[in-house]
Design a protein around this motif. Structure first.
Motif, mmCIF file in Angstrom:
data_model
loop_
_atom_site.group_PDB
_atom_site.id
_atom_site.type_symbol
_atom_site.label_atom_id
_atom_site.label_comp_id
_atom_site.label_asym_id
_atom_site.label_seq_id
_atom_site.Cartn_x
_atom_site.Cartn_y
_atom_site.Cartn_z
ATOM 1 N N ARG A 33 1.325 4.336 8.875
ATOM 2 C CA ARG A 33 1.117 2.754 8.738
ATOM 3 C C ARG A 33 -0.228 2.667 8.347
ATOM 4 N N PHE A 34 -0.278 1.523 7.320
ATOM 5 C CA PHE A 34 -1.570 1.391 6.517
ATOM 6 C C PHE A 34 -1.924 -0.203 6.526
ATOM 7 N N LEU A 89 -1.460 -6.005 13.482
ATOM 8 C CA LEU A 89 -2.133 -4.893 13.932
ATOM 9 C C LEU A 89 -1.660 -4.877 15.503
ATOM 10 N N GLN A 101 1.240 -2.842 16.236
ATOM 11 C CA GLN A 101 1.371 -1.549 15.783
ATOM 12 C C GLN A 101 1.020 -0.732 17.130
ATOM 13 N N VAL A 104 -2.411 3.306 12.634
ATOM 14 C CA VAL A 104 -2.796 2.765 11.264
ATOM 15 C C VAL A 104 -4.124 3.068 10.749
ATOM 16 N N TYR A 157 -6.954 2.089 8.163
ATOM 17 C CA TYR A 157 -7.351 0.905 7.184
ATOM 18 C C TYR A 157 -7.780 1.631 5.963
ATOM 19 N N CYS A 189 6.079 0.137 6.509
ATOM 20 C CA CYS A 189 4.952 0.863 6.768
ATOM 21 C C CYS A 189 3.595 0.280 6.792
ATOM 22 N N GLY A 190 3.296 -0.709 5.859
ATOM 23 C CA GLY A 190 2.093 -1.151 5.595
ATOM 24 C C GLY A 190 1.958 -2.714 5.418
#
Length: 494
Positions: free
Chosen positions: A322-323, A285, A288, A293, A295, A354-355
């Motif tokens: 983003r996740f 995190l 980023q 993001v 969650y 992306c995640g």
């Protein structure tokens, strides 16, 4: 005569054997211990105690900071060790625990060993705890770890059946439910427990447990709620007609931090998680952009089918947002089905750009992180409060119990989130994630979330509504102890 030890309040806390209730009640235990001159005995199942010790420093933490003020009392839950203890068997878990806990609690309250019990704080679903307390003359407080709004709905259910509003007729889940004070014109049939659609609801196990809870609340010496007046005030007038002696002391997560800071107690960030937290996600995190993001976590109990899991993954990836996704080993719904680690590796590989997928995360720390812009949640009450505290808007995907009512309040009353209702296809997932993170309503939702975050924090500051209510609870417990101490001395003199 009494040597004075029995004048010290001795409180037994008895939570539901689930992650969220145990977490909330452990925080209450710490708040009582910090008050000084209070001893807490925490009644916990052996299974959950072992999970707690394996995943956290809870054992050493309580011993180091609350030595002589806190102790665990460990009992069996009556289930085999290999029992999955999943949400799908909630009623079975509670009923199995009763077979062990009821005689054990009765022995604890009647026993002359050690300190005499001042009072018990128990989940209202444990109706037998209130009956035992009445038998032996020991006050029992109810701590409802679900949302107050859901409790308000619970308390109205018998009346709704008497008036013929329930059971619901037909399959129209959009039918409005009237007759719940403070929530007029808001609730739909889909927001009520599933047993409300049954012809004979009280014959179902879930109906029996809810009826026990409905009967227990008015019998309680007091009702403790993990919320604050500024959030749930409209429903409280109705709840107080059932239990006038009510203490709103939440959010307990932030309240504990406030009280620790007041005492200048240096304590590292602590966790009461049954799962070992993967803190490498915080490093991810850190890399980023701000509020980029989402969650994603569906709690410690909610489960998915394999089809749902894949739709969630495809929808998240397709959104381009983003996740950070919590994917527990027991996420799959089939009781004996465990996530195949090869599949997990493939999912992780497919979203490297992306995640991030982890088995469990330090949720409070994650939600407070600058990179998090929103939370896709199951609408469990603990998670909802943590999101409110962090000022993060939500996507609500509720499945059962209080989650169904909470998501309605989040989306329609507090306006701090959007509701997925029963949809879980990749196109809907993609649409909802984009709407929350970059849609036209984002700023409105974010502004409302930040407003309630400010109110939540103010409520637990000195002079705030929850701060004052906790002081009242502590003082009332001390008064109970003083009365018992006086009565014991009189009996000794006699």
């Amino acid at each position: 005569m009494d040597n004075g030890e029995n004048a010290v309040p001795n409180v037994i806390i008895f939570p539901l054997p689930l992650q969220s209730p145990v977490n909330s009640m452990l925080k209450l235990a710490e708040l009582l211990c910090l008050a000084g001159g209070v001893h807490v005995t925490f009644l916990i199942t052996e299974h959950n105690h072992q999970r707690l010790l394996r995943s956290t420093d809870a054992g050493s933490r309580f011993e180091r900071y609350y030595l002589g003020k806190f102790s665990f009392e460990v009992i069996s839950d009556g289930l085999r060790e290999d029992h999955p203890r999943s949400a799908e068997d909630y009623e079975g878990i509670v009923n199995s625990l009763q077979g062990v806990a009821e005689p054990h609690l009765r022995e604890m309250l009647r026993s002359e060993r050690g300190r005499k019990v001042t009072c018990v704080i128990a989940e209202a679903v444990f109706g037998y705890a209130f009956e035992i307390g009445k038998e032996v003359g020991i006050p029992v407080f109810a701590f409802e770890t679900v949302s107050p709004c859901y409790l308000g709905v619970y308390l109205c259910i018998p009346k709704l059946f008497e008036e013929g509003q329930l059971p619901s007729k037909g399959e129209d889940l959009e039918t409005l439910v009237t007759g719940v004070p403070g929530m007029e014109g808001l609730l739909k049939v889909r927001d009520l427990p599933h047993f409300c659609r049954a012809k004979d609801p009280w014959a179902e196990e879930s109906g029996k447990l809810i009826m026990a809870e409905i009967h227990a609340v008015p019998k309680a010496h007091g009702l403790i709620l993990n919320s604050f007046e500024e959030l749930d005030g409209p429903i409280m007038a109705h709840i107080r007609t059932h239990c006038p002696n009510t203490y709103m002391i939440g959010p307990v997560q932030q309240h504990l931090k406030t009280r620790l800071a007041e005492r200048e107690t240096t304590m590292p960030p602590s966790s009461n998680s049954f799962w070992r937290e993967d803190k490498t996600c915080i490093q991810w995190l850190d890399e980023q952009p701000e509020e980029s993001v989402i969650y994603v976590s569906f709690g410690s109990q909610n489960t998915l089918t394999m089809a749902e899991l894949m739709e969630v993954w495809h929808g998240l990836v397709a959104s381009g947002v983003r996740f950070l996704w919590v994917l527990r080993p027991n996420t799959l719904r089939a009781a004996k089905e465990v996530l195949d680690q090869n599949l997990v590796r493939e999912l992780k590989k497919g979203c490297l750009e992306c995640g991030r997928i982890v088995s469990w995360a330090p949720q409070e720390e994650v939600l407070a992180h600058r990179a998090i812009g929103g939370f896709w949640t199951h609408s469990g009450w603990n998670s909802t409060l943590e999101s409110i505290l962090a000022g993060k808007p939500m996507i609500c995907w509720a499945q059962y119990v209080d989650q169904l009512v909470t998501r309605r309040l989040v989306s329609e009353v507090w306006r701090i989130g959007v509701d997925m209702e029963d949809r879980c296809d990749r196109l809907s997932v993609e649409k909802m994630v984009k709407e929350l993170m970059m849609g036209s309503r984002r700023q409105e939702l974010k502004k409302s979330a930040q407003k309630f975050s400010k109110l939540a924090r103010e409520s637990v500051n000195n002079g705030g509504s929850s701060y004052t209510s906790l002081d009242h609870l502590i003082n009332d417990i001390r008064k109970l102890s003083s009365i018992k101490h006086f009565q014991n001395n009189l009996s000794c003199i006699g």
